[in-house]
Design a protein around this motif. Structure first.
Motif, mmCIF file in Angstrom:
data_model
loop_
_atom_site.group_PDB
_atom_site.id
_atom_site.type_symbol
_atom_site.label_atom_id
_atom_site.label_comp_id
_atom_site.label_asym_id
_atom_site.label_seq_id
_atom_site.Cartn_x
_atom_site.Cartn_y
_atom_site.Cartn_z
ATOM 1 N N TYR A 113 0.848 -1.195 0.000
ATOM 2 C CA TYR A 113 0.000 0.000 0.000
ATOM 3 C C TYR A 113 0.878 1.237 0.000
ATOM 4 N N PRO A 114 0.978 1.933 -1.116
ATOM 5 C CA PRO A 114 1.816 3.136 -1.166
ATOM 6 C C PRO A 114 1.184 4.280 -0.381
ATOM 7 N N ALA A 115 2.000 5.237 -0.029
ATOM 8 C CA ALA A 115 1.527 6.401 0.731
ATOM 9 C C ALA A 115 0.861 7.401 -0.203
ATOM 10 N N VAL A 116 -0.211 8.003 0.279
ATOM 11 C CA VAL A 116 -0.918 9.063 -0.456
ATOM 12 C C VAL A 116 -0.377 10.395 0.050
ATOM 13 N N LEU A 117 0.329 11.113 -0.829
ATOM 14 C CA LEU A 117 0.991 12.361 -0.425
ATOM 15 C C LEU A 117 0.201 13.611 -0.794
ATOM 16 N N CYS A 118 -0.671 13.537 -1.778
ATOM 17 C CA CYS A 118 -1.440 14.727 -2.196
ATOM 18 C C CYS A 118 -2.778 14.273 -2.749
ATOM 19 N N MET A 119 -3.739 15.170 -2.708
ATOM 20 C CA MET A 119 -5.080 14.886 -3.197
ATOM 21 C C MET A 119 -5.700 16.180 -3.705
ATOM 22 N N VAL A 120 -6.458 16.081 -4.796
ATOM 23 C CA VAL A 120 -7.157 17.232 -5.360
ATOM 24 C C VAL A 120 -8.509 16.756 -5.863
ATOM 25 N N TRP A 121 -9.542 17.556 -5.622
ATOM 26 C CA TRP A 121 -10.888 17.234 -6.094
ATOM 27 C C TRP A 121 -11.011 17.581 -7.568
ATOM 28 N N HIS A 122 -11.831 16.816 -8.262
ATOM 29 C CA HIS A 122 -12.029 17.047 -9.690
ATOM 30 C C HIS A 122 -12.699 18.399 -9.907
ATOM 31 N N SER A 123 -12.342 19.049 -11.002
ATOM 32 C CA SER A 123 -12.830 20.417 -11.236
ATOM 33 C C SER A 123 -14.288 20.467 -11.644
ATOM 34 N N CYS A 127 -15.717 12.937 -7.604
ATOM 35 C CA CYS A 127 -14.475 12.356 -8.101
ATOM 36 C C CYS A 127 -13.282 13.134 -7.536
ATOM 37 N N TYR A 128 -12.202 12.412 -7.235
ATOM 38 C CA TYR A 128 -10.990 13.038 -6.715
ATOM 39 C C TYR A 128 -9.784 12.268 -7.227
ATOM 40 N N LEU A 129 -8.626 12.935 -7.225
ATOM 41 C CA LEU A 129 -7.377 12.355 -7.682
ATOM 42 C C LEU A 129 -6.378 12.373 -6.535
ATOM 43 N N VAL A 130 -5.613 11.279 -6.400
ATOM 44 C CA VAL A 130 -4.600 11.167 -5.353
ATOM 45 C C VAL A 130 -3.274 10.794 -6.003
ATOM 46 N N GLY A 131 -2.188 11.359 -5.450
ATOM 47 C CA GLY A 131 -0.842 11.043 -5.902
ATOM 48 C C GLY A 131 -0.103 10.254 -4.846
ATOM 49 N N THR A 132 0.593 9.221 -5.264
ATOM 50 C CA THR A 132 1.248 8.308 -4.336
ATOM 51 C C THR A 132 2.762 8.477 -4.408
ATOM 52 N N ASP A 133 3.436 7.820 -3.465
ATOM 53 C CA ASP A 133 4.892 7.914 -3.432
ATOM 54 C C ASP A 133 5.564 7.002 -4.450
ATOM 55 N N GLU A 134 4.808 6.168 -5.177
ATOM 56 C CA GLU A 134 5.373 5.362 -6.244
ATOM 57 C C GLU A 134 5.275 6.052 -7.601
ATOM 58 N N GLY A 135 4.781 7.315 -7.633
ATOM 59 C CA GLY A 135 4.744 8.104 -8.858
ATOM 60 C C GLY A 135 3.495 7.959 -9.677
ATOM 61 N N CYS A 136 2.438 7.387 -9.135
ATOM 62 C CA CYS A 136 1.196 7.178 -9.881
ATOM 63 C C CYS A 136 0.111 8.131 -9.381
ATOM 64 N N ILE A 137 -0.811 8.431 -10.285
ATOM 65 C CA ILE A 137 -1.992 9.238 -9.964
ATOM 66 C C ILE A 137 -3.210 8.353 -10.147
ATOM 67 N N HIS A 138 -3.987 8.183 -9.082
ATOM 68 C CA HIS A 138 -5.193 7.356 -9.097
ATOM 69 C C HIS A 138 -6.411 8.270 -9.146
ATOM 70 N N ARG A 139 -7.307 7.932 -10.051
ATOM 71 C CA ARG A 139 -8.587 8.651 -10.126
ATOM 72 C C ARG A 139 -9.637 7.799 -9.439
ATOM 73 N N CYS A 140 -10.225 8.345 -8.373
ATOM 74 C CA CYS A 140 -11.156 7.589 -7.541
ATOM 75 C C CYS A 140 -12.489 8.329 -7.471
ATOM 76 N N SER A 141 -13.493 7.615 -6.976
ATOM 77 C CA SER A 141 -14.827 8.183 -6.814
ATOM 78 C C SER A 141 -15.388 7.750 -5.476
ATOM 79 N N MET A 142 -16.211 8.601 -4.889
ATOM 80 C CA MET A 142 -16.857 8.262 -3.631
ATOM 81 C C MET A 142 -17.969 7.238 -3.811
#
Length: 732
Positions: free
Chosen positions: A526-536, A541-556
């Motif tokens: 489980y990588p660490a979530v370092l940043c998060m931003v809500w979709h415009s 929907c929101y986007l999270v950035g991890t310490d492995e260099g990936c951006i995940h697009r997630c939904s509630m």
């Protein structure tokens, strides 16, 4: 002619012409028949004598009116013109005699039942107006005809004169004779135009230049009000006046009833406790000494306002720049675009010295307030947590200062309750503070029964879907994304939303070297979530950035699974932000010394900006679509996408062994807030930038297309994506 005093009778009939019959019944039995015209014309020549007295009757027709035979045009007489009427007008002698000398009184009897009136006939037909002042006879059932208000003369004299010729539009000839001197010049101009547009000359080097015209002030034809003159007035209030002003008006509070035990999530009943309010008695605990008075909230509020006034006098020039009161003349001859950053002031105090700023948040309802979280920047650091609440009106001293035993890792202001501040800690706890209190006043606090997180909380974000409810979204070091909802108790009810897992296999986005499975073994799934931003545009929907260099697009709406994922950086993703002018443009930065721009719907990176060290923060300018600022190491870089992307337009280095940890633009776009590892919050003013155009989105789109000029496939993909977005926009 003498008529005896005997009974007389008249017989009246209507034929083609009317006549009166005068019958006299003397003793001899003779009768006289007179035509009506004779009676009317000659009756004035005769006199009636009765017993020597002149009894000649006066004329019943007034001289101002026409006689009966002259104006015989009424419908009552025209209807009976072809048949003789049986109406008889009889003159009989009255039985009573009145007057002097026995004068006889005569009565006229008319039988009205024999008169028929045709209302459809025109009563004015056949009338000849001999007299110009004589008006026409009115209709029997309609209103009289009114003369027009404006009368026109029978003749109008118009004189036409030739004036000087005025040419409104002149269209000169666009053709000339071939072979003439003018024709040769035209052929040369046409050949040069084809050379620079369609020929080889179109590949010449071109440079776009900008100009700015001064806005023309136009005046309307209405009243123009002048601007009133103002001046500053100075007032003085002593310490006692301020204390009395902010004294407590009502010291007695009624005891609050016990709250009902209301739960919004499944939890044990012993987790809920009832809230009580203490009863304050009047006069109890009233301060008398200065030490006691100085510790009261009323006195501290008065001192706070005084410090704001004194700070405004000291930072008067800097406050004018910060508020945008110092305008730059766009027509100035010495105007240059060098992207100057001027330090206005620095928020620092003795308590936060050498304690890194981890996170900064701004109050949306009161933009002058900002909160800073001081904690551990590196895992080897040992320090306690501090939360400071600063006001831009007083840069010398924080207005609230809260101390905690555990380092603070994130803070966030509530959108609906501006006095609520959510704080995340290094041990995984989450609390809500009420900043109206000078001492830490905890409104809600998470419990281990519902929050199993023991890792640092890097992100705290408020979110609401309706008018009443509001919850907190948190992201931690162990990849957990949880939602905390406050109940009527003092506790948070935590709900798991997502746990980010490590990705495997080939990903879209950035291409990186494949790790070796024998040596590069991950220590956690489980990588660490370092940043998060809500979709415009999509609220759930929101986007999270991890310490492995990936951006995940997630939904509630989808728990424990992501909707999309792509690799953005070769190292940890430290920050992300959306463009305020293009809602599908995302900028991300990471520890691989790179800033990358992404467009939603396209897998490949649009643009890459390279820095000298790891980038810890990035932000778009709110009033200029192509300007963004990044913080890497101790360097602050200003980028302008429409000018150059291979290097920053300007760089500013901070002295000392310091690392910039956070950066954010002020709402107006004129000022930048930068936090560092020394516990300082710098306020910088950005000036000498290009004047923003009217169509900001078009300028940013041109800069992106310029960067993609060597990749035609991506340009076609971008055009197709924009056409698809335009088709989804509802037409008004």
């Amino acid at each position: 002619m003498v008529i005896s005093d005997s009974t007389m009778s008249f017989k009246h009939s209507l034929r083609d012409f009317s006549e009166y019959v005068l019958t006299t019944e003397p003793t001899s039995g003779k009768s006289v028949k007179l035509a009506p015209s004779v009676v009317t014309d000659k009756r004035l020549l005769y006199k009636v004598m009765l017993n020597g007295v002149d009894c000649t009757p006066d004329s019943i027709t007034h001289s101002s009116y026409a006689t009966l035979d002259e104006s015989l045009t009424h419908a009552a007489f025209e209807g009976k013109s072809k048949s003789r009427s049986d109406a008889v007008i009889k003159f009989s002698r009255s039985k009573s005699i009145a007057g002097l000398g026995g004068t006889g009184v005569y009565a006229t009897t008319i039988n009205l039942d024999d008169i028929e009136i045709d209302h459809t006939l025109n009563t004015e037909e056949g009338l000849q107006a001999d007299d110009g002042q004589l008006s026409l006879a009115p209709s029997a059932f309609y209103l009289p005809k009114m003369n027009p208000v404006t009368s026109y003369p029978p003749e109008i004299l118009v004189t036409l004169k030739e004036t000087e010729t005025v040419f409104l539009v002149s269209l000169p000839s666009l053709s000339c004779d071939r072979g003439s001197a003018e024709g040769q010049l035209v052929e040369a101009d046409n050949a040069f135009y084809e050379f620079i547009t369609f020929g080889k000359g179109r590949n010449r080097k071109m440079v776009n230049q900008e100009t700015q015209t001064n806005a023309t002030t136009t005046l309307t034809r209405h009243t123009l009000a002048t601007r009133p003159e103002k001046k500053n007035a100075i007032s003085f209030a002593s310490m006692w006046d301020m204390h009395d002003t902010y004294a407590q008006i009502k010291t007695t509070q009624e005891q609050e009833e016990e709250d009902e035990m209301v739960m919004y999530q499944s939890a044990a009943s012993y987790m809920l406790r009832k809230k009580r309010r203490l009863l304050i008695e009047p006069g109890k605990g009233k301060a008398k000494t200065f030490e006691e008075i100085g510790a009261t909230p009323q006195y501290m509020d008065a001192v706070l306002l005084t410090e704001r006034v004194l700070a405004s006098l000291e930072y008067s020039a800097a406050q004018k720049k910060f508020r945008g009161l110092v305008a730059v003349d766009p027509l100035s001859l010495d105007l240059v675009y060098v992207y100057t950053l001027t330090n206005l002031w620095t928020f620092e105090c003795q308590e936060t010295l050498n304690k890194p700023i981890i996170y900064i948040t701004f109050n949306k309802m009161c933009p002058n307030l900002c909160a800073t979280a001081h904690g551990k920047f590196g895992y080897a650091d040992v320090c306690k947590g501090i939360v400071c609440v600063w006001c831009t009106k007083n840069p010398r001293k924080p207005e609230r200062l809260y101390h905690f035993e555990v380092p603070v890792t994130s803070v966030g202001f509530s959108e609906k309750n501006p006095n609520w501040l959510a704080c995340g800690f290094f041990n995984g706890d989450v609390i809500i503070l009420d900043i109206t209190s000078y001492s830490p006043k905890i409104i809600a606090k998470s419990k281990r029964n519902t929050n199993p997180c023991f890792e640092p909380i890097w992100i705290v974000s408020w979110r609401s879907f309706d008018r009443d409810s509001e919850f907190v979204m948190t992201a931690s070091q162990d990849g957990r994304i949880r939602r905390f909802k406050r109940t009527k108790t003092h506790e948070f009810i935590s709900t798991p939303m997502m746990r980010v897992s490590a990705v495997e296999g080939k990903l879209k986005g950035l291409e990186t070297t494949k790790p070796c499975p024998k040596h590069d073994v991950p220590i956690t799934r489980y990588p660490a979530v370092l940043c998060m931003v809500w979709h415009s545009t999509i609220d759930h929907c929101y986007l999270v950035g991890t310490d492995e260099g990936c951006i995940h697009r997630c939904s509630m709406h989808y728990l424990n699974q992501h909707m999309d994922v792509y690799r953005a950086h070769a190292g940890p993703v430290t920050d992300m932000c959306y463009s305020p002018f293009m809602d599908y443009l995302l900028a991300s930065c990471g520890a691989d010394n790179a800033i990358r721009l992404w467009i939603e719907g396209m897998d490949d990176v649009i643009m890459t900006l390279t820095c000298q060290s790891a980038v810890n923060g990035i932000t778009f300018c709110p009033n200029n679509s192509t300007i963004l600022i990044s913080a890497s190491g101790n360097t602050l870089s200003v980028w302008d996408l429409r000018r150059k992307t291979h290097m920053p337009c300007a760089e500013y280095n901070f002295p000392g062994d310091v690392t910039l940890t956070y950066i954010s633009f002020e709402k107006s776009g004129l000022n930048v807030f930068v936090g560092d590892t020394f516990g300082r919050l710098h306020t910088l003013h950005l000036s000498d930038t290009p004047i923003p155009p009217f169509n900001q989105k078009k300028l940013l789109d041109e800069a992106i297309r310029k960067a993609l000029c060597t990749r035609p496939k991506m340009l076609k993909q971008l055009d197709k994506l924009l056409r698809f977005r335009a088709s989804k926009v509802p037409r008004m």
